[in-house]
Write a protein that holds these residues in place. Structure first.
Motif, PDB file in Angstrom:
ATOM      1  N   ILE A  84      53.431  -5.169 -29.958  1.00 56.14           N
ATOM      2  CA  ILE A  84      52.325  -4.561 -30.699  1.00 56.14           C
ATOM      3  C   ILE A  84      51.038  -5.158 -30.131  1.00 56.14           C
ATOM      4  N   GLY A  85      50.220  -4.315 -29.552  1.00 56.56           N
ATOM      5  CA  GLY A  85      48.969  -4.822 -28.995  1.00 56.56           C
ATOM      6  C   GLY A  85      49.227  -5.716 -27.801  1.00 56.56           C
ATOM      7  N   VAL A  86      49.016  -7.001 -28.000  1.00 65.38           N
ATOM      8  CA  VAL A  86      49.079  -7.937 -26.889  1.00 65.38           C
ATOM      9  C   VAL A  86      49.699  -9.240 -27.380  1.00 65.38           C
ATOM     10  N   GLU A  87      50.540  -9.845 -26.540  1.00 64.25           N
ATOM     11  CA  GLU A  87      51.093 -11.156 -26.895  1.00 64.25           C
ATOM     12  C   GLU A  87      50.741 -12.164 -25.813  1.00 64.25           C
ATOM     13  N   PHE A  88      50.674 -13.414 -26.230  1.00 65.29           N
ATOM     14  CA  PHE A  88      50.198 -14.459 -25.329  1.00 65.29           C
ATOM     15  C   PHE A  88      51.322 -15.415 -24.930  1.00 65.29           C
ATOM     16  N   TRP A 106      48.716 -12.642 -20.681  1.00 57.81           N
ATOM     17  CA  TRP A 106      48.660 -11.699 -21.799  1.00 57.81           C
ATOM     18  C   TRP A 106      49.564 -10.518 -21.476  1.00 57.81           C
ATOM     19  N   PHE A 160      48.318   2.092 -27.464  1.00 58.88           N
ATOM     20  CA  PHE A 160      47.665   0.788 -27.402  1.00 58.88           C
ATOM     21  C   PHE A 160      46.744   0.670 -26.189  1.00 58.88           C
ATOM     22  N   SER A 196      43.826   1.650 -25.456  1.00 56.10           N
ATOM     23  CA  SER A 196      42.429   1.231 -25.649  1.00 56.10           C
ATOM     24  C   SER A 196      42.339  -0.274 -25.890  1.00 56.10           C
ATOM     25  N   ILE A 197      43.359  -0.821 -26.532  1.00 58.44           N
ATOM     26  CA  ILE A 197      43.353  -2.268 -26.770  1.00 58.44           C
ATOM     27  C   ILE A 197      43.574  -3.005 -25.457  1.00 58.44           C
ATOM     28  N   LEU A 239      36.963  -0.862 -31.218  1.00 61.25           N
ATOM     29  CA  LEU A 239      38.136  -1.176 -30.401  1.00 61.25           C
ATOM     30  C   LEU A 239      38.324  -0.141 -29.297  1.00 61.25           C
ATOM     31  N   VAL A 240      38.017   1.111 -29.614  1.00 60.73           N
ATOM     32  CA  VAL A 240      38.267   2.187 -28.660  1.00 60.73           C
ATOM     33  C   VAL A 240      37.153   2.285 -27.617  1.00 60.73           C
ATOM     34  N   ASN A 298      44.405  -7.372 -33.525  1.00 59.42           N
ATOM     35  CA  ASN A 298      44.169  -7.001 -32.123  1.00 59.42           C
ATOM     36  C   ASN A 298      42.774  -7.370 -31.664  1.00 59.42           C
ATOM     37  N   LYS A 312      42.628 -11.041 -31.086  1.00 60.04           N
ATOM     38  CA  LYS A 312      43.211 -11.458 -29.808  1.00 60.04           C
ATOM     39  C   LYS A 312      42.246 -11.198 -28.651  1.00 60.04           C
ATOM     40  N   ILE A 313      41.584 -10.045 -28.697  1.00 57.99           N
ATOM     41  CA  ILE A 313      40.646  -9.745 -27.601  1.00 57.99           C
ATOM     42  C   ILE A 313      39.505 -10.758 -27.606  1.00 57.99           C
ATOM     43  N   SER A 361      49.986 -15.349 -32.027  1.00 57.99           N
ATOM     44  CA  SER A 361      49.630 -15.304 -30.611  1.00 57.99           C
ATOM     45  C   SER A 361      48.382 -16.149 -30.345  1.00 57.99           C
ATOM     46  N   ASN A 407      49.106 -19.842 -30.696  1.00 62.55           N
ATOM     47  CA  ASN A 407      49.765 -20.324 -29.491  1.00 62.55           C
ATOM     48  C   ASN A 407      48.734 -20.540 -28.376  1.00 62.55           C
TER      49      ASN A 407
END
Lengths: 212, 892
Positions: free
Chosen positions: A39-43, A60, A68, A70-71, B161-162, B198, B201-202, B244, B247
């Motif tokens: 989901i989205g992004v994981e690190f 990442w 996803f 755009s994310i 976000l978009v 999300n 995270k960005i 995430s 971490n």
């Protein structure tokens, strides 16, 4: 833990090609057979050594699903390396490479090192994309190429390390501006005097040096 | 739109409203119709001035027109600035000075925001203004975006976000050299990241942690102002419930960078005698909460464990512990520090060990744990602090058998040291003093010292308490029961019931101790069967039922009056199954129960909220059904084993074990097969090795006899060579023997000669003996003769030796000759062959000659017949014949 350099990577490619598995194999040295949708992004992160220098990789792992996109686009700009992954048993994932590459080139900095990866090389019987085709695509677009298997760990280590080597070489050649963190490269906190000789870019390195 | 109309008609004066509306209308017209930039600019400026007072009017009429301005006049910073400010005033719900208190307007900003963001392009437009460095554009843009975000958070988050690089552009604002923009960007990012994983995270990916921590440090850390507070809030936003990012925070070594913020400056405390500033308290609180976010028991366990490890390694835990023991720390900061330490050590053995070793700077130094417990059982300490200490104590004992035994040890008589205060003494004191809260805290603390630890449950049975003088000591267990039956506050009762339940569960010995006092069961029965309906009494009744059930479950039938079946009978007859079940199930339905079961942290605000303990709720959940089954079970009660929750459980267990045994057997067979096969291969390999060894030895021996190592790869030829050499050697030996034989024969001949002569002399002597006179002469003669003979013999010997030598030479010569002969024979053979061929040729020639002779003869004859003279040719023929004869002789 001190390091000489820190590189940021992203992993991109269609859904289900094994991006998260590649990362898990690289960071934890294990394989998860069940597909768990990202989901989205994981690190994830790991330390490697190149040329006797400690290099920290921050990776990442992005979601492959279209919704996803755009994310995940937000991660291109700040990355020094990208692993572009397709599945050798699914022709369509190979066909989509052009779109991925365009997307990456459009949103990333021009020096980003891209490694093309044909994953699932253990499933030779179900292969749909020949190794030569991958090589040809990589040659045509100026990428590094490798076939890997996140399941057997074949070439996984090499894929991440070779990408780092390429980035490292670009730093040595002065291609990267290492003082601009937006490139996805950071000089490590310079604890030991031995590290000071690493200032390839000249007088830089202030950004990393002022910790603690 | 109805809404707006109502607004217009509402409290404000009719004339003012209409005149304001008119002005706005006129200004709007000017902005949209004027072709001169200066005119438009002036009009927008005027609109801005009116936008606070006539918010509704400006909002409803000017929105589209101002958007047009933003799109078309973007090259003029001034007009853009006015337009943005106008929007800001329209959207903002913040009460302004001029605002004459119209609270109904709070919803207005949201409505205008909704209209504005209907077209996502409007938001992209704002984001594009961030590229503009001009302060008058960038700053209002930041403010406007912040207001939009706070009005319609979710919707705006999705839009941003978009937008390509949307979040990144906002992040870049943190690097703006103008502090006011950077500070407002912090507020903007706070709104942007709230509850959106999300985006969080960005933002983290864009190096947020590094930049924020740098700002905190530059602003003076906890001594800094509200900017530090904003930074800390943002950090928490980014980390809370975001594994995430947690971490990443850990991997990026940012925990280490937090450490300096916890080092208390003694000078600061000294310079401010009035204690900490309110801002510092807030900052410290947030800082501590940040640490707790990283090690929260609700995070994934591996994540928490990893962070705990780092915090111990980098010395953060040590710094936190020194804050605990420092002076002048405000009580609420101290409380939060205790809570933080609790979560940093919870379940992590090295951290718990470190905590146990911390000493308070008192005289004499006492363990920090003891000092903290002293506060816990002290009525005068703030309630939240006491809760925090209990949480800390629980966290210290969580998954820590060593710690549990250390605490119980201090209660046992052997360890009693009258002079020093121990944890055990404090807990016992707290358990039986008059303050119900102390009772509750102490009971729960004790419960945690024995939870899931059967050894310590049995140890605790040994604890005896001294009562008033003259009375025999009483066991801790019995004292708890006595207290329970004496009534008292509900909290005390609940606390005692909780510890009894935890103590007796899974410990049949404790059950039999409990049952051995005949007063205990009747008391429980009377409680369960009482019909009081008070909220708290219901809990007590339910817990009594639970305790009865535990007595049945873990009964080893050691107490005759209350065996398993007897208890079952009593429950069914005296209380009734339905009533019992009802009372039991009511416990879990209690609001306080669900609250306590949520998380281990004690987040009570008021002493009255203290009812259940988290760990106890877990025990209750585990055993509730077992108890119900045991009590209502129709099957034979005897079938239930002591300490066992039921037959089904055992059946399942048995089946599982059976399966395991089967699997293991199969495994064993496989292993045996494997081992025998491998044994076979081993023996085969052994034989091979032996063979190879033998071969090796043989070769070594051969090598030794040969003296020179045979060249590699010619294994067969050496043996042949040896063979031929041997044969040669034999031949040589034979020759030698022959020579020896010759020698012997020769010497024997000589000897014969000698002996013959000497015998002759002897004979001569013998014959001459009778003639005495002559004998002496003769003897002399004989003697001289003998001498000559011996000399002769010697010379002969010499000759013999010479002969031998000659013989050898001859032999050599012979060999040489033989060789020569062999060579000659070969030559001879060759010559013979040559001769043969020559002879053949000669024969052929002779035949030819003969033919020609014959022809010549015939020709001669013809010639003769013809009458010619033919004489000369004859001579030639003769010569030729002679030559041929000579050749033949040579060949021989």
């Amino acid at each position: 833990m001190s390091y000489a350099y820190l590189f940021k990577y992203i992993i991109i490619g269609d859904t289900g090609v094994g991006k998260s598995c590649l990362l898990l194999q690289f960071t934890d040295k294990r394989f998860q057979p069940v597909h768990d949708l990202t989901i989205g992004v994981e690190f994830g992160a790991r330390m490697i050594t190149i040329d006797g220098k400690q290099i920290k990789l921050q990776i990442w792992d992005t979601a492959g699903q279209e919704s996803f996109r755009s994310i995940t686009r937000s991660y291109y700009r700040g990355a020094a390396g990208a692993l572009l992954v397709y599945d050798i048993t699914r022709r369509d994932t190979f066909n989509h490479l052009t779109t991925w590459l365009e997307d990456a080139r459009q949103h990333s900095n021009s020096n980003m090192v891209i490694m093309l990866i044909g994953n699932k090389s253990d499933l030779e019987a179900r292969r749909e994309v020949k190794k030569e085709e991958g090589e040809a695509f990589a040659r045509e677009h100026g990428l590094i190429f490798m076939e890997t298997s996140a399941k057997t760990a074949a070439n996984v280590e090499e894929a991440f390390i070779n990408t780092a080597k390429e980035i490292y070489q670009k730093i040595q050649d002065g291609v990267f501006d290492i003082n601009n963190e937006a490139n996805g490269i950071k000089i490590g906190p310079q604890h030991s005097p031995a590290n000071q000789s690493l200032n390839v870019g000249g007088s830089g390195g202030n950004q990393g040096g002022n910790c603690c | 739109m109805d809404y707006f109309r109502n607004m217009l008609g509402a409290p404000q004066g009719e004339t003012q409203a209409t005149s304001g509306a008119d002005t706005v209308e006129r200004l709007c017209e000017r902005v949209s119709s004027s072709t001169l930039l200066d005119d438009r600019r002036d009009a927008v400026r005027a609109l801005k001035a009116l936008s606070k007072k006539f918010r509704v009017e400006v909002g409803t009429q000017a929105m589209d027109i101002l958007l047009n301005v933003l799109e078309q006049d973007r090259n003029d910073a001034e007009i853009i600035s006015y337009a943005l400010d106008t929007f800001y005033h329209v959207m903002s719900n913040e009460p302004t000075d001029e605002d004459d208190a119209t609270p109904v307007n709070t919803d207005l900003g949201c409505q205008f925001t909704e209209i504005y963001i209907k077209r996502p392009e409007n938001v992209s437009l704002l984001l594009s203004f961030l590229e503009e460095y001009d302060f008058h554009v960038r700053w209002p843009t930041v403010k406007l975006l912040t207001v939009l975000l706070s009005n319609k958070q979710k919707e705006l988050q999705e839009i941003i976000l978009v937008v390509p690089m949307g979040v990144s552009r906002l992040m870049d604002l943190l690097s703006d050299s103008r502090e006011i923009i950077r500070n407002d960007a912090l507020l903007l990012l706070n709104q942007l990241t709230k509850g959106h994983g999300n985006i969080q995270k960005i933002v983290a990916f864009e190096n947020a942690f590094e930049r924020i921590i740098d700002i905190i440090r530059d602003e003076g850390a906890t001594d800094g102002g509200i900017v530090v507070e904003d930074c800390l809030l943002l950090l928490q936003n980014l980390l809370r419930n975001n594994t995430s990012n947690q971490n990443f925070f850990k991997e990026g070594s940012y925990i280490q960078k937090l450490k300096p913020f916890f080092q208390l400056d003694d000078e600061y405390a000294a310079s401010r005698q009035g204690g900490w500033s309110a801002q510092k308290v807030t900052n410290m609180h947030l800082m501590l909460q940040l640490v707790r976010t990283l090690v929260s028991p609700n995070n994934p366990q591996n994540q928490t464990v990893a962070c705990q490890k780092v915090m111990n390694h980098c010395g953060l835990l040590q710094d936190l512990c020194s804050i605990l023991m420092a002076t002048g720390v405000p009580a609420d900061v101290l409380t939060e520090t205790i809570n933080t330490v609790s979560e940093v050590i919870r379940g992590s053995q090295p951290n718990q060990e470190y905590f146990a070793s911390v000493l308070a700077p008192s005289n004499p130094p006492r363990p920090a744990i003891v000092v903290l417990l002293m506060s816990m059982v002290n009525e005068k300490q703030p309630f939240v602090l006491r809760c925090a200490v209990l949480y800390c104590f629980q966290s210290f004992l969580y998954k820590n058998e060593v710690g549990q035994s250390q605490i119980i040890q201090t209660l046992l008589p052997t360890a009693a040291d009258a002079n020093s205060i121990t944890a055990g003494q404090l807990l016992c004191g707290g358990l039986f003093n008059v303050d119900p809260l102390s009772n509750w805290f102490s009971a729960v603390a004790l419960l945690h010292a024995i939870v899931e630890n059967p050894t310590q449950k049995e140890q605790l049975l040994r604890v005896q308490l001294a009562t008033s003088l003259g009375n025999p000591p009483v066991s801790l267990l019995q004292q708890c029961c006595n207290m329970l039956s004496q009534g008292g506050k509900v909290q005390t009762k609940i606390a005692l019931l909780m510890i009894l339940c935890g103590w007796l569960a899974d410990c049949p010995i404790a059950v039999s101790h409990f049952l051995s006092n005949t007063a205990n069961v009747p008391y429980l029965i009377s409680q369960v069967s009482s019909s009081e309906a008070d909220d708290h009494e219901v809990i007590v009744q339910g817990l009594c039922a639970f305790l009865l059930g535990i007595c049945m479950l873990y009964n080893n039938d050691a107490t005759e009056a209350f065996t398993k079946s007897a208890l079952k009978q009593v429950i069914q007859n005296r209380i009734g199954l339905e009533s019992f079940t009802d009372k039991l199930t009511q416990v879990a339905q209690n609001e306080n129960y669900t609250r306590a079961a949520k998380k281990p942290h004690l987040y009570h605000k008021h002493p009255n909220e203290i009812v259940f303990d988290y760990e106890f709720t877990r025990l209750f959940k585990m055993l509730e059904n077992e108890v119900l089954k045991a009590v209502s079970g129709t099957g034979s009660v005897n079938g239930r084993l002591p300490g066992g929750p039921g037959i089904d459980h055992y059946k399942a267990l048995l089946k599982e074990q059976e399966d395991q045994v089967l699997a293991l057997r199969k495994n064993l067979e496989e292993m045996q097969a494997f081992s025998s096969s491998s044994e076979r291969t081993v023996s085969e390999l052994k034989v091979q090795v032996q063979q190879l060894k033998d071969q090796n030895a043989l070769l070594k021996a051969q090598k030794a006899t040969q003296g020179t190592p045979p060249p590699a790869g010619t294994n067969s030829s050496p043996s042949e060579e040896v063979e031929t050499l041997r044969r040669e050697l034999d031949a040589m030996r034979l020759q030698l023997q022959n020579k020896d034989a010759q020698l012997v024969s020769m010497t024997s001949k000589e000897n014969n000669v000698n002996t013959a002569e000497s015998s002759k002399i002897q004979d001569g002597l013998n014959t001459e003996k009778p003639q005495e006179p002559d004998s002496a002469v003769r003897l002399q003669e004989a003697e001289s003769k003998l001498a000559s003979i011996t000399s002769e013999r010697d010379s002969l010997n010499e000759r013999l030796i010479k002969a031998n030598e000659e013989n050898l030479k001859l032999a050599n010569g012979k060999r040489v000759i033989e060789d020569e002969k062999a060579g000659l024979a070969k030559e001879h053979q060759e010559l013979k062959e040559e001769m043969e061929t020559l002879k053949k040729e000669q024969d052929d020639l002779l035949v030819l000659l003969a033919d020609q002779d014959a022809k010549i003869e015939s020709y001669k004859n013809r010639l003769k017949d013809l009458g010619q003279q033919v004489d000369d040719d004859d001579d030639d023929d003769d010569d030729l014949e002679e030559d041929e004869d000579n050749d033949g002789a040579d060949a021989d």
